[in-house]
Design an enzyme around this catalytic site. Sequence first.
Site, mmCIF file in Angstrom:
data_model
loop_
_atom_site.group_PDB
_atom_site.id
_atom_site.type_symbol
_atom_site.label_atom_id
_atom_site.label_comp_id
_atom_site.label_asym_id
_atom_site.label_seq_id
_atom_site.Cartn_x
_atom_site.Cartn_y
_atom_site.Cartn_z
ATOM 1 N N GLN A 43 14.287 -9.094 -4.414
ATOM 2 C CA GLN A 43 12.969 -9.690 -4.152
ATOM 3 C C GLN A 43 12.408 -10.346 -5.417
ATOM 4 O OE1 GLN A 43 9.769 -7.695 -1.808
ATOM 5 N NE2 GLN A 43 8.924 -7.193 -3.791
ATOM 6 N N GLN B 149 7.879 -9.823 7.285
ATOM 7 C CA GLN B 149 9.081 -9.376 6.556
ATOM 8 C C GLN B 149 9.782 -8.199 7.234
ATOM 9 O OE1 GLN B 149 6.688 -8.598 2.931
ATOM 10 N NE2 GLN B 149 7.916 -6.749 2.697
ATOM 11 N N ASP C 274 12.831 -3.570 -6.402
ATOM 12 C CA ASP C 274 13.288 -4.540 -5.409
ATOM 13 C C ASP C 274 13.847 -5.741 -6.168
ATOM 14 O OD1 ASP C 274 12.090 -3.329 -2.768
ATOM 15 O OD2 ASP C 274 10.554 -3.155 -4.290
ATOM 16 N N GLY D 238 5.046 4.015 -8.970
ATOM 17 C CA GLY D 238 5.691 2.701 -9.107
ATOM 18 C C GLY D 238 4.659 1.585 -8.999
ATOM 19 N N HIS D 239 3.826 1.647 -7.958
ATOM 20 C CA HIS D 239 2.762 0.650 -7.807
ATOM 21 C C HIS D 239 1.804 0.701 -9.004
ATOM 22 C CE1 HIS D 239 3.682 1.464 -3.401
ATOM 23 N NE2 HIS D 239 3.798 0.151 -3.451
ATOM 24 N N GLY E 142 0.798 -1.224 0.000
ATOM 25 C CA GLY E 142 0.000 0.000 0.000
ATOM 26 C C GLY E 142 0.831 1.276 0.000
ATOM 27 N N TYR E 143 0.138 2.384 0.284
ATOM 28 C CA TYR E 143 0.697 3.734 0.202
ATOM 29 C C TYR E 143 1.220 3.977 -1.221
ATOM 30 C CZ TYR E 143 1.855 8.081 2.451
ATOM 31 O OH TYR E 143 1.860 9.397 2.826
ATOM 32 N N ARG F 57 8.725 4.596 1.314
ATOM 33 C CA ARG F 57 9.591 5.057 2.410
ATOM 34 C C ARG F 57 10.218 6.427 2.131
ATOM 35 N NH1 ARG F 57 10.872 -0.856 3.083
ATOM 36 N NH2 ARG F 57 10.154 -1.369 5.184
ATOM 37 N N GLY G 216 8.119 -5.317 -9.019
ATOM 38 C CA GLY G 216 8.941 -4.218 -9.524
ATOM 39 C C GLY G 216 10.422 -4.539 -9.460
HETATM 40 P P1 AMP Z 1 5.737 -2.386 -1.785
HETATM 41 O O1 AMP Z 1 4.362 -1.865 -1.563
HETATM 42 O O2 AMP Z 1 6.816 -1.403 -1.476
HETATM 43 O O3 AMP Z 1 5.949 -3.744 -1.150
HETATM 44 O O4 AMP Z 1 5.883 -2.626 -3.348
HETATM 45 C C1 AMP Z 1 4.951 -3.405 -4.043
HETATM 46 C C2 AMP Z 1 5.481 -3.693 -5.416
HETATM 47 O O5 AMP Z 1 5.739 -2.465 -6.096
HETATM 48 C C3 AMP Z 1 6.818 -4.460 -5.399
HETATM 49 O O6 AMP Z 1 6.822 -5.437 -6.440
HETATM 50 C C4 AMP Z 1 7.827 -3.380 -5.671
HETATM 51 O O7 AMP Z 1 9.017 -3.850 -6.280
HETATM 52 C C5 AMP Z 1 7.059 -2.482 -6.614
HETATM 53 N N1 AMP Z 1 7.614 -1.128 -6.623
HETATM 54 C C6 AMP Z 1 7.848 -0.337 -5.554
HETATM 55 N N2 AMP Z 1 8.435 0.812 -5.942
HETATM 56 C C7 AMP Z 1 8.593 0.737 -7.274
HETATM 57 C C8 AMP Z 1 9.142 1.604 -8.267
HETATM 58 N N3 AMP Z 1 9.654 2.781 -7.956
HETATM 59 N N4 AMP Z 1 9.131 1.192 -9.544
HETATM 60 C C9 AMP Z 1 8.626 -0.019 -9.888
HETATM 61 N N5 AMP Z 1 8.080 -0.879 -9.003
HETATM 62 C C10 AMP Z 1 8.070 -0.512 -7.720
#
Ligand code: AMP
Length: 280
Positions: free
Chosen positions: A153, A61, A150, A36-37, A31-32, A187, A147
Amino acid sequence: MQVIKKIGDLRVILGEYRKSGKRIGLVPTMGYFHEGHLSLIDAIRERVDIVVVSLFVNPAQFGPDEDLECYPRDFEQDEQMAKERGVDIIFYPDKDEIYPDPFFTYVATEDLSKVLCGTSRPIHFRGVTTIVAKLFNIVQPDIAVFGRKDAQQAIIIRKMVEDLNFPVEVVIAPIVRESDGLAMSSRNTYLSPKERKQAPIIYQSLKKAVEMVQRGEPDAGGVKHSIRQQIETAPLARIEYIEIVRERDLKPVKVIEPGTFVAVAVFFGKTRLIDNVVLK
Ligand code: AMP
């Protein structure tokens, strides 16, 4: 768009879609949302009929001294953004729905989890692979997207899918950046104005590394040294690691070969930022 909190309800709805031949895509998130999401949602929408976004800040995690409690959350805003981007279902479970008490079963992609970010975050990737394996079992998607932001990941999940024969196609989507090059991250909101101003040094140093390699620099040590020197020009930056590794097994290389990327983790104050670029 539907918001579903219970596993049982989600299974019933998705079961109907599956019976009528619809292809299901999953975007796992905490979330948030930022662009990117949303880029992951766009990438998967072209490939499937039903887009499921999971939104769960996964306690498994986070290490004991990490930011689980203060991780940024804004469900109403996420809901609005997802709706506008054409998401069909948000899966938004409570912690008890995902982790029965007691909970004993974890999935770990052993060696790949111990390097890079795994050095300072020893339980992190076990938490990630466990939640993603659970989400794959709950949603049974045809495709899931992660994404490249990471990178470790994404590589670990691709390997978990291969090793455990999950019938899921894994798509890895490119990093979305702010206009000054900083990789978008939930973050980033932790950064003070001064830290935020200095943080783009990370990507600037990685871009220079790519240029060095393109000009023919073969030595990983030299490239790492150049990245370190540049990041250290930012007074608020504290480097955790700079590594040049192979895509396939995350092993460090001495000579830059095809299929290697550089990954970095850098603190600005208490905020830990990660980034990576493919070198060759
Ligand atoms: P998170 O909510 O941070 O766990 O991210 C969820 C998904 O969004 C993960 O697959 C991340 O790799 C991807 N993600 C986060 N930030 C970015 C970004 N700047 N560009 C592309 N994918 C992203």
